[in-house]
Design a protein around this motif. Structure first.
Motif, PDB file in Angstrom:
ATOM      1  N   GLU B 338     -26.165  53.826 -37.717  1.00 48.94           N
ATOM      2  CA  GLU B 338     -26.605  52.727 -36.854  1.00 48.94           C
ATOM      3  C   GLU B 338     -26.298  53.035 -35.390  1.00 48.94           C
ATOM      4  O   GLU B 338     -27.111  52.781 -34.485  1.00 48.94           O
ATOM      5  CB  GLU B 338     -25.921  51.429 -37.279  1.00 48.94           C
ATOM      6  N   ALA B 339     -25.121  53.623 -35.188  1.00 47.13           N
ATOM      7  CA  ALA B 339     -24.748  53.951 -33.800  1.00 47.13           C
ATOM      8  C   ALA B 339     -25.701  54.986 -33.218  1.00 47.13           C
ATOM      9  O   ALA B 339     -26.143  54.859 -32.049  1.00 47.13           O
ATOM     10  CB  ALA B 339     -23.305  54.478 -33.790  1.00 47.13           C
ATOM     11  N   ALA B 340     -26.005  55.988 -34.038  1.00 49.04           N
ATOM     12  CA  ALA B 340     -26.919  57.027 -33.553  1.00 49.04           C
ATOM     13  C   ALA B 340     -28.316  56.453 -33.290  1.00 49.04           C
ATOM     14  O   ALA B 340     -28.947  56.763 -32.268  1.00 49.04           O
ATOM     15  CB  ALA B 340     -26.972  58.174 -34.577  1.00 49.04           C
ATOM     16  N   PHE B 343     -28.228  54.436 -30.254  1.00 44.89           N
ATOM     17  CA  PHE B 343     -28.129  55.339 -29.084  1.00 44.89           C
ATOM     18  C   PHE B 343     -29.503  55.844 -28.668  1.00 44.89           C
ATOM     19  O   PHE B 343     -29.885  55.779 -27.496  1.00 44.89           O
ATOM     20  CB  PHE B 343     -27.198  56.493 -29.433  1.00 44.89           C
ATOM     21  N   PHE B 344     -30.205  56.339 -29.661  1.00 45.33           N
ATOM     22  CA  PHE B 344     -31.491  56.935 -29.323  1.00 45.33           C
ATOM     23  C   PHE B 344     -32.512  55.864 -28.940  1.00 45.33           C
ATOM     24  O   PHE B 344     -33.371  56.088 -28.072  1.00 45.33           O
ATOM     25  CB  PHE B 344     -32.033  57.803 -30.458  1.00 45.33           C
ATOM     26  N   ARG B 345     -32.396  54.732 -29.537  1.00 48.15           N
ATOM     27  CA  ARG B 345     -33.361  53.681 -29.193  1.00 48.15           C
ATOM     28  C   ARG B 345     -33.120  53.194 -27.769  1.00 48.15           C
ATOM     29  O   ARG B 345     -34.015  52.703 -27.095  1.00 48.15           O
ATOM     30  CB  ARG B 345     -33.259  52.517 -30.168  1.00 48.15           C
ATOM     31  N   LEU B 347     -32.393  55.096 -25.404  1.00 45.58           N
ATOM     32  CA  LEU B 347     -32.920  56.106 -24.476  1.00 45.58           C
ATOM     33  C   LEU B 347     -34.437  55.974 -24.386  1.00 45.58           C
ATOM     34  O   LEU B 347     -35.077  55.483 -25.318  1.00 45.58           O
ATOM     35  CB  LEU B 347     -32.560  57.514 -24.954  1.00 45.58           C
ATOM     36  N   GLU B 348     -34.967  56.471 -23.261  1.00 48.92           N
ATOM     37  CA  GLU B 348     -36.422  56.483 -23.125  1.00 48.92           C
ATOM     38  C   GLU B 348     -36.905  57.873 -23.462  1.00 48.92           C
ATOM     39  O   GLU B 348     -36.469  58.856 -22.847  1.00 48.92           O
ATOM     40  CB  GLU B 348     -36.819  56.123 -21.696  1.00 48.92           C
ATOM     41  N   PRO B 349     -37.854  57.942 -24.443  1.00 50.41           N
ATOM     42  CA  PRO B 349     -38.376  59.260 -24.765  1.00 50.41           C
ATOM     43  C   PRO B 349     -39.154  59.839 -23.590  1.00 50.41           C
ATOM     44  O   PRO B 349     -39.868  59.113 -22.912  1.00 50.41           O
ATOM     45  CB  PRO B 349     -39.273  59.001 -25.978  1.00 50.41           C
ATOM     46  N   ARG B 350     -38.981  61.159 -23.370  1.00 48.22           N
ATOM     47  CA  ARG B 350     -39.608  61.791 -22.215  1.00 48.22           C
ATOM     48  C   ARG B 350     -40.868  62.545 -22.587  1.00 48.22           C
ATOM     49  O   ARG B 350     -41.824  62.562 -21.837  1.00 48.22           O
ATOM     50  CB  ARG B 350     -38.630  62.760 -21.562  1.00 48.22           C
ATOM     51  N   SER B 351     -40.889  63.169 -23.686  1.00 56.09           N
ATOM     52  CA  SER B 351     -42.039  64.001 -24.044  1.00 56.09           C
ATOM     53  C   SER B 351     -42.131  64.087 -25.559  1.00 56.09           C
ATOM     54  O   SER B 351     -41.182  63.809 -26.280  1.00 56.09           O
ATOM     55  CB  SER B 351     -41.905  65.411 -23.458  1.00 56.09           C
ATOM     56  N   TYR B 382     -36.576  47.543 -34.887  1.00 55.06           N
ATOM     57  CA  TYR B 382     -35.294  48.199 -35.042  1.00 55.06           C
ATOM     58  C   TYR B 382     -34.238  47.163 -35.369  1.00 55.06           C
ATOM     59  O   TYR B 382     -33.552  46.660 -34.502  1.00 55.06           O
ATOM     60  CB  TYR B 382     -34.917  48.947 -33.770  1.00 55.06           C
TER      61      TYR B 382
END
Lengths: 223, 557
Positions: B338-340, B343-345, B347-351, B382
């Motif tokens: 869940e933490a991971a 974390f990724f959610r 962040l803003e995906p770049r490419s 999510y």
């Protein structure tokens, strides 16, 4: 296992998700990168691990505290540094809950191995890390670079999720035992352990906790 | 098989093969008709010596030589002390090897020689006496066939004469005076020659000089059918009876010894049992020892079961620990996952990770405002699954409780095992202490003694029973067979009574011719008894005057 509708992409047979693996890889790159930045990386690269073999070997130690402890004892024998023995005892102690942190790896041709692409792709998608392939037809060495954004993200992650500090601490010990040795040498050292060496391909490499405890007992150090 | 052996087998009630075996082993031969004995005739007698042995040289020599080609039937002289008896005794000595020569004469003899014929064969015996003893030779014609000395003279002459006259040694079973035991005595030529010689000083018996053997000599010289068989069987029977008696006595003696030993053992056992009964003080120790040993055995069983339960509890704890670790790992995994994900959610995906195409602002705004994934255009929700967490947390709690239960169970079983082990140690100490008790040691020793004596008594009684069960008549019935042989042979001899009637008539005739006045009747029996009627009065031979005895003794042959 689903986490809402999120893609909890668990690989077949793997006990952890791609996100977990990507987080572990991020921390490893942040804490245990090579002492020298590899050539050929992007301008925003701040750290690197040269060679996938080296990365896989270091990931194996990070995911298997008993093998990390064994390596610390070997290093202690070699250097005479007593603190390494204490570290080995500590990481296997009940308080450290080593069994909860063990994520077994598959034995493949050159040793412990797990596909890197999914977790690396995830890190790449968020601009945290990239890999650069060298050689003819990009079939040569594969270097993994931590980008500046990735370093900052790792710092934020560890601040937000304190329980992940365990991986940071272990990664530091992994850096200690790995030094600047190449992937071939690291694999060679890992294969000295009988259980590792004798595991059949495509089987999970078994634990050596009891053997490490026996070594510690022989040294008069309780775990 | 012969009629004689068949009859013996029938009398004795045994198999014929056994009869043959016994008769052969005792040397009993069936009678067979023999040819008549050839004549034995003296041809020549000569001897020499010195009259005075004390003188050096030995004084006046003497010598005597007499050629008698027709044999010697009688010797007479005008005067007494002419040496008739000495000549006859020297002849007898040289003929038999046994001397009855007057000592005074014999000491003065130096050389003697006798020539005689048996079945037309001439033999010469030459004897010489010297300080070392006697030495001599036996000649057959001009050939020396044997030599002899004091020890071998009799044997040489017996071996020469007996077979040529068709005679055999007479075997008799004799007991010594006052003795119950006897043996078979073989009387050979020195005895048989007595019948051929009439010594005026020995007129008491009709034949020979020994009254008990007169009958045997008579029947031997008459060549009575089956008489030799009777003698052999009688001698063997006496020997066999004595042997059987010896065996019986030995068995009786052995039985008495065994009975004595058995009684001794029985007495000792009674004594040992009485002593054991007196050892009541040690009985309490024995009782407690027995009870303690039983308790120890019971505790051993309980200890084994408790140890097994401890092992099971330990295994259950290990298993519970394993389940707990798995549950906690799953929960930890969930936390990290869940933490991971969070974390990724964040962040803003770049490419695009596949083609590296940059993900623009518009796509990121789509995701924020409408919940469309900026990477794959799918709906993005999510939300963590609280149920999963709850389940895992409950599992962790449950497994922890299970571990605690397993630990408690292990502790209880371990405590129980330790308690049993402690009891066991206590009981064993007590057993060891009791075992070292002196009273118990003595009692044990006495019990061992009683046990050994019982065993020994039982063994002796078993042996007696086994011996009693044995057939006393097993084995070869030699005595019965030999007695039957005597009876059968004697019966056959009894069938020759006519010979004695005829012999009596001959003796009567010769007696009348020799001048026995008034002799009217003579009988002779197998025992060489000779009752006569003279002048109307009955006399036994021994009551007759010496002159009549001499006439009868010298002419019966």
């Amino acid at each position: 296992m689903r986490v809402g509708n999120a893609q909890v992409t668990e690989k077949d047979g793997s006990p952890s998700s791609i996100e977990q693996d990507a987080v572990r890889l991020l921390i490893l790159l942040d804490v245990a990168a090579d002492s020298k930045l590899a050539d050929g990386g992007p301008p925003e690269a701040v750290a690197s691990i040269a060679g996938e073999k080296r990365l896989q070997a270091m990931d194996f130690w990070l995911r298997n505290p008993d093998y990390l402890a064994w390596e610390l004892l070997d290093l202690a024998e070699e250097t005479g540094e007593a603190s390494l023995i204490e570290e080995a005892a500590r990481i296997l102690s009940a308080g450290e809950e080593p069994d909860l942190r063990t994520v077994p790896m598959i034995r493949w041709r050159f040793g412990a191995w797990e596909p890197l692409d999914d977790r690396l792709s995830l890190l790449a998608a968020y601009g945290l890390a990239v890999d650069v392939r060298h050689g003819k037809n990009l079939a040569g060495r594969r270097d993994i670079f931590l980008l500046d954004r990735g370093r900052r993200a790792a710092a934020d992650l560890l601040e937000q999720v304190p329980q992940l500090a365990w991986y940071r601490d272990r990664a530091k010990l992994v850096a200690t035992v790995a030094g600047d040795a190449g992937g071939e040498e690291l694999k060679s050292r890992q294969k000295k352990v009988w259980e590792y060496r004798e595991t059949r391909w495509d089987d999970r490499i078994g634990g050596i906790r009891d053997q490490v405890l026996d070594r510690l007992a022989a040294l008069g150090v309780p775990a | 098989m012969s009629a004689f052996r068949d009859s013996v087998a029938a009398r004795a009630g045994v198999e014929k093969d056994i009869v043959a075996e016994v008769l052969e082993s005792y040397g009993i031969r069936e009678w067979l008709p023999a040819s008549s004995s050839p004549p034995l005739r003296i041809q020549r007698i000569a001897f020499e010596g010195f009259k005075d042995l004390s003188a050096e040289p030995h004084g006046e020599p003497f010598e005597f030589s007499w050629e008698v080609p027709g044999g010697v039937s009688a010797l007479a002289s005008n005067e007494n002390f002419a040496g008739k008896t000495s000549v006859i005794e020297i002849i007898r000595w040289l003929m038999s090897g046994r001397s009855a020569v007057d000592g005074w004469v014999f000491d003065r003899l130096i050389k003697a020689e006798l020539a005689f014929s048996v079945a037309d064969q001439i033999f010469t015996v030459k004897a010489e006496r010297h300080d070392a003893g006697l030495s001599g030779v036996l000649m057959h014609g001009n050939d020396q066939v044997r030599t002899f000395d004091d020890e071998t003279f009799e044997q040489v002459m017996e071996e020469l004469i007996l077979p040529r006259l068709g005679l055999e040694r007479i075997g008799t079973f004799q007991r010594g005076a006052g003795s119950t035991r006897g043996k078979v005595t073989q009387s050979g030529w020195p005895l048989l020659i007595e019948a051929l010689y009439v010594r005026p000083s020995e007129l008491g018996t009709l034949i020979g000089g020994v009254s008990t053997l007169a009958g045997s000599l008579l029947q031997v010289y008459l060549a009575l059918p089956w008489y030799d068989t009777v003698l052999q069987a009688r001698a063997a029977s006496g020997e066999a009876k004595q042997a059987e008696g010896d065996e019986r006595n030995a068995l009786i003696a052995q039985a008495e010894v065994r009975a004595s030993l058995t009684e001794e053992t029985r007495r000792r056992l009674q004594s040992a049992e009485a002593a054991l009964a007196q050892m009541s003080g040690a009985q309490d120790v024995v009782t407690e020892l027995s009870a303690s040993a039983g308790r120890s055995a019971e505790l051993a069983r309980l200890e084994m079961r408790a140890a097994s339960r401890v092992e099971s509890a330990r295994s259950a704890l290990v298993a519970a620990e394993g389940v707990r670790v798995e549950a906690e790992r799953a929960l930890r995994n969930l936390d990290e996952r869940e933490a991971a994900g969070h974390f990724f959610r964040a962040l803003e995906p770049r490419s695009c990770p596949r083609c590296s195409t940059v993900i623009g602002v518009d796509r990121r705004e789509q995701e924020t405002e409408h919940g469309i994934c900026s990477v794959c255009d799918r709906e993005a929700e999510y939300e963590a699954d609280p149920a999963a967490r709850t389940d895992l947390e409950e599992q962790v709690t449950a497994t922890k409780e299970a571990v605690e239960d397993a630990e408690r169970s292990l502790a209880e079983e371990t405590a129980e095992l330790e308690r049993i082990a402690s009891d066991q140690a206590e009981v064993r100490d007590r057993v060891e202490s009791l075992s070292e008790s002196e009273a118990l040691r003595r009692r044990r020793a006495q019990e061992d003694l009683v046990s050994r004596l019982r065993g020994r008594l039982e063994e002796r009684e078993d042996t007696e029973r086994a011996i009693s069960a044995e057939d006393p008549h097993s084995g070869v019935p030699s005595g019965r067979i030999l007695a039957a042989s005597v009876e059968e042979a004697a019966e056959r001899v009894g069938q020759t009574s006519e010979i004695f009637v005829e012999l009596g008539r001959e003796i009567l005739d010769l007696g009348q011719r020799f001048g026995i006045s008034g002799l009217t009747e003579v009988r002779i029996d197998r025992a060489a008894r000779l009752p006569v009627v003279k002048e109307g009065t009955k006399y036994n031979y021994g009551k007759l005057p010496d002159g009549d005895k001499l006439r009868l003794k010298s002419q019966w042959r």
